[in-house]
Design a protein around this motif. Structure first.
Motif, PDB file in Angstrom:
ATOM      1  N   LEU A  33       0.879  -1.168   0.000  1.00 35.08           N
ATOM      2  CA  LEU A  33       0.000   0.000   0.000  1.00 35.08           C
ATOM      3  C   LEU A  33       0.914   1.215   0.000  1.00 35.08           C
ATOM      4  O   LEU A  33       1.673   1.410   0.940  1.00 35.08           O
ATOM      5  CB  LEU A  33      -0.868   0.026   1.260  1.00 35.08           C
ATOM      6  CG  LEU A  33      -2.043  -0.926   1.348  1.00 35.08           C
ATOM      7  CD1 LEU A  33      -2.696  -0.807   2.711  1.00 35.08           C
ATOM      8  CD2 LEU A  33      -3.051  -0.608   0.266  1.00 35.08           C
ATOM      9  N   LYS A  85      -3.271   5.022   4.439  1.00 35.91           N
ATOM     10  CA  LYS A  85      -2.792   3.645   4.271  1.00 35.91           C
ATOM     11  C   LYS A  85      -3.038   2.823   5.535  1.00 35.91           C
ATOM     12  O   LYS A  85      -3.638   1.741   5.471  1.00 35.91           O
ATOM     13  CB  LYS A  85      -1.289   3.648   3.947  1.00 35.91           C
ATOM     14  CG  LYS A  85      -0.929   4.495   2.737  1.00 35.91           C
ATOM     15  CD  LYS A  85       0.545   4.462   2.445  1.00 35.91           C
ATOM     16  CE  LYS A  85       1.443   5.066   3.506  1.00 35.91           C
ATOM     17  NZ  LYS A  85       1.433   6.525   3.579  1.00 35.91           N
ATOM     18  N   VAL A 101       2.047  -1.824   4.408  1.00 35.55           N
ATOM     19  CA  VAL A 101       2.047  -0.375   4.219  1.00 35.55           C
ATOM     20  C   VAL A 101       3.493   0.046   4.036  1.00 35.55           C
ATOM     21  O   VAL A 101       4.332  -0.229   4.900  1.00 35.55           O
ATOM     22  CB  VAL A 101       1.438   0.346   5.438  1.00 35.55           C
ATOM     23  CG1 VAL A 101       1.637   1.846   5.320  1.00 35.55           C
ATOM     24  CG2 VAL A 101      -0.035   0.020   5.556  1.00 35.55           C
TER      25      VAL A 101
END
Lengths: 286, 351, 243
Positions: free
Chosen positions: C36, C44, C194
């Motif tokens: 992400l 995120k 992330v």
């Protein structure tokens, strides 16, 4: 030695002080880890008006009745302090200072009212200020044993979950734990410990019973299991020595005596503790 | 002055003096540290009285300040070396100090001129009878002189260090960069807190001291964000609240210290309920605004997917009343989140 | 047909009156390493938290392997940002790793010998078995991150959600983390990360979701991770960090 068990007061004091110290040491460990030790202080102060109101309403000094008043008052104060903490611009510490002083102020007012009623002499509510070891009756020993024992049993059953919810709340939630339930449980246990303890230690110094044992124990270990055991042990030893010494020193109130003996344990632990003790860390060159 | 008038004036003056120092205790979020100091001065006071052979004011103050600095130093030490959190460190130190003081007071040294009751509840009721005589002349109640002097000392401290206090309270790092010693300012503040604690303990007892110092400035902070008006308001609340509390206590024959603490405490609750921008009304408004915002998001999200849906269809889709949908559509159009097209609405989240 | 590991639709989230995510739709296929990516404040972490019901959603749903969260919970391991943890809590490295077994244990049950052995082997897998009895605060940032990975491994999950695992870790840890993620992928597991560092995206990840409150683009790294898409995601800020 037989005198120990045949002397009614001595036996009650020994049993009561040991159990109370052990239970509050264990039950205080999680609040301290969650930085809520001083919340316990505010709630302990708040039990004073509860005890006075319970007496004024029922005109009995039966310990379980007064305890109900203490529990209700502690809950009300907790709710009010949390509400005040939610007010913008109010920091948590100020809210606690407000809570403990306002509640204690109300308690002092009510204590004055109690003392001006006809049977004030028999009420003996002053013992809730600074505690009185000789006031431990066998009824109270039973209360301390049952409430404290049950609370400690509950804690030992759920230690892994309490640890998870305290150490890593986000991860705990992903494991399906509801954080509000667990903090509610801890508050309930803390209030229970306070309610059974105030007759012996008094409302003003009760928080030290919750904080000092685990602060001392923390100097010896960095694992939760041993920490709980040690906190219980320190609490028991401190409670016992304090209560007995207050019986022997004329006019000495029990709360200060217990807190002083716990403080000695804490100082010794800070100096010599294995995990974090000053002398050890110096030797390790840390 | 009648005894009642003296008690009310002494209370008001105590409230005034303590709020002066309390302003920075609140702004620096040191309320519980102040509570710890208020408890910790006791053994210092007792030791000083023992050493000097009687209740000498100056010796007592020196002992109290020493004990307070010891307590604050101990708390700092525990935080750093015992690696305890601030609350645990405070909760370990002040009961120990207070317990030592109480133990001392109540077991043995009966000629100390302080007893446990005085420590816990204060002796404001005796203030009219403890008088100051100068060269044979009665100068009036001692407490008025002491508290007046204390208020002057506090005011002088605030005036002298106004800029430094303001800067270091706002940002300790910036303060030290600018050449002020935050440690020195902090030390002076702690010492002065100790001196005030002794006076307040004599009036209302050790436990209610924090009420005199912390609650009026805290209440004042809910009504204004600006420093100087907040100071003025804190002083007014401290003086008027304490005076009124004492008056109620005398009227209904209640504990004076207890009544003052109750009244100040209730003042904070009332302020939390009604103060503009903070009270229930403001909270209710902001909660409603947030609810509307979320509902508007839900609505715009639907419109995004169903650009040609009529308000009625949207209401059915979301299970809302047509009135609610109409209201939110209006809000959305007004805020520019939504725009109209020939067939319906369109989302324009270009913020 | 195999259900995607994570399927999010119509997800909108707001913090108070700040819009954090708007109408997010995305699918991560099972058995891939996905990133992400987006600027600070792009939502995120919020996306992961909202999918896991750690924060409330305004609209939308998240489905894991075709199941709602309540039924898929056992198969999901979440590694939060390190700042979310109480580092002074009295636990050792092994204790933390063992927390990965709590989800499997019923009420009142304690971890057993076999759980401990498994925890130790998970610590071995991330290369910190020798630190098992240290207090968690004595570890470096990278070592701490490895402990969390070990805990996630012990959960034996099929989907791993990690919030910025590479932030503030040393190079050795970074390569251990990515090695472990790759071996998870080879076992058929899914890892969603992330991620902040644009430079390493093409090297580490098969799939990319570019996010800035809305999904800008998603799909295989090769086709999605383009200068044009990044420009849209990061706006003017991208000029500073052209790959």
């Amino acid at each position: 030695m037989t005198e120990w068990w045949t002397d009614y007061t001595l036996r009650n004091v020994t049993l009561g002080a040991v159990m109370l110290g052990a239970f509050s040491g264990i039950l205080g460990t999680f609040p301290v880890l969650r930085r809520q030790g001083l919340t316990g202080d505010a709630m302990a102060h708040a039990t004073l008006p509860g005890v006075c109101l319970a007496f004024l309403l029922t005109q009995t000094k039966s310990y379980p009745v007064l305890m109900v008043g203490a529990v209700v008052a502690a809950l009300v104060s907790l709710a009010l302090v949390q509400w005040i903490q939610s007010v913008p611009r109010v920091d948590p510490g100020s809210a606690l200072g407000w809570g403990l002083s306002t509640a204690f102020g109300l308690g002092v007012v009510l204590l004055g009212v109690v003392q001006s009623t006809p049977n004030a002499g028999q009420a003996g509510l002053e013992k809730f200020l600074m505690g009185q070891a000789s006031a431990i009756t066998s009824e109270q020993v039973v209360v301390i044993g049952s409430v404290g024992g049950l609370s400690v049993l509950i804690v030992t059953m759920v230690v892994p979950r309490l640890a998870l919810a305290t150490f890593d709340p986000t991860f705990a939630q992903t494991q399906g734990l509801r954080l509000s339930y667990w903090s509610g449980l801890l508050n309930a246990l803390m209030i229970g410990a306070i309610a059974v303890g105030i007759g012996t230690v008094g409302v003003i110094l009760m928080s030290a019973m919750l904080i000092a044992p685990s602060a001392a124990a923390r100097q010896w270990t960095h694992r939760l299991g041993p920490l709980l055991v040690l906190a219980g042990l320190f609490g028991a030893v401190g409670g016992l020595f304090g209560a007995l010494s207050s019986l022997w020193v004329p006019r000495a109130p029990t709360g200060p005596a217990i807190v002083l003996s716990l403080s000695v344990l804490a100082v010794v632990s800070i100096l010599f503790g294995r995990d974090r003790g000053l002398l050890w860390s110096r030797r390790r060159g840390a | 002055m009648t005894t009642d008038q003296v008690i009310i004036s002494v209370s008001a003056l105590a409230g005034l003096a303590c709020s002066l120092i309390g302003i920075y205790l609140v702004l620096r979020r040191m309320a519980m540290l102040a509570d710890a100091i208020a408890h910790s001065v006791l053994p210092g006071l007792v030791a000083a009285y023992l050493l000097s052979g009687g209740p000498h004011l100056l010796a007592g103050m020196v002992g109290a300040v020493a004990a307070a600095l010891l307590a604050v130093g101990g708390i700092e030490f525990l935080k750093r070396k015992g690696r305890l959190r601030e609350d645990a460190a405070i909760g370990l130190v002040f009961p120990a100090m207070f317990a030592l003081g109480v133990f001392w007071v109540s077991s043995g040294y009966q000629n100390l001129h302080i007893d446990a009751d005085a420590v816990l509840f204060g002796e404001i009721a005796f203030a009219p009878f403890d008088r100051w005589t100068l060269e044979g002349r009665d100068m009036g109640p001692k407490a008025l002189w002491i508290l007046g002097g204390l208020a002057g000392l506090n005011a002088a401290f605030l005036a002298l260090f106004h800029k430094e206090l303001k800067l270091t309270s706002f940002d300790a790092a910036l303060g030290s960069l600018a050449g002020f010693a935050p440690g020195l300012i902090q030390g002076l503040l702690m010492g002065l807190t100790a001196v005030n604690s002794v006076a307040a303990m004599g009036m209302v007892g050790a436990i209610l001291t924090v009420s005199l110092m912390v609650v009026p400035p805290l209440t004042a902070s809910l009504w204004t964000r600006r420093l100087v008006p907040m100071m003025g308001l804190a002083l007014a609340i401290g003086a008027v609240g304490s005076g009124l509390g004492a008056a109620f206590a005398l009227l209904w024959d209640l504990s004076i210290g207890g009544s003052i603490a109750c009244l100040q405490g209730v003042g904070l609750i009332v302020s939390g309920l009604v103060a503009p921008g903070i009270g229930l009304r403001a909270r209710w408004d902001s909660r409603r605004r947030q609810r509307d915002f979320q509902a508007l998001l839900q609505l715009t999200e639907r419109i995004h997917h169903l650009p040609s849906a009529s308000p009625k269809e949207l209401a059915e889709e979301l299970g809302w009343s047509p009135i609610q949908v109409k209201r939110l559509l209006d809000i959305g159009l007004r805020q520019g989140v939504l725009g109209t097209t020939e067939t319906g609405y369109r989302v324009q989240l270009g913020r | 047909m195999i259900s995607p590991a994570l399927s999010v639709s119509d997800l909108t989230v707001s913090y108070g009156e700040n819009l954090a995510l708007w109408d997010v739709d995305l699918q991560i296929e099972a058995g891939c390493l996905a990133a992400l990516v987006g600027p600070n404040g792009a939502g995120k972490s919020t996306l992961l938290k909202a999918a896991l019901e750690l924060i409330p959603r305004v609209t939308g749903t998240a489905v894991f392997f075709g199941q709602p969260l309540a039924r898929a919970r056992q198969g999901i391991a979440y590694v939060p940002q390190r700042s979310a943890v109480d580092w002074e809590f009295p636990v050792t490295v092994l204790d933390v790793a063992l927390m990965g077994s709590y989800g499997r244990l019923g009420w009142l049950k304690r971890p057993r010998r076999t759980d401990r052995d498994q925890a130790v082997s998970c610590l071995q897998r991330v290369g910190i078995a020798d630190l098992a009895h240290r207090h968690i605060s004595e570890l470096s940032g990278g070592q701490q991150q490895r402990v969390f990975l070990a805990r996630a491994l012990l959960q034996g999950a099929d989907l791993y959600l990690m919030d910025e695992p590479f932030t503030g870790v040393d190079a050795a840890t970074e390569s251990t983390l990515i090695e472990t993620m790759r071996s998870l992928r080879s076992e058929g597991k899914t890892v969603i990360v992330v991620h902040h560092d644009l430079q390493t995206v093409p090297e580490y990840f098969d799939e990319v979701v570019l996010l800035n409150r809305e999904v800008v683009a998603q799909g295989p790294t090769g086709s999605v991770f383009t200068a044009e898409n990044l420009q849209t995601t990061y706006g003017g800020k991208l000029a500073l960090l052209t790959p």
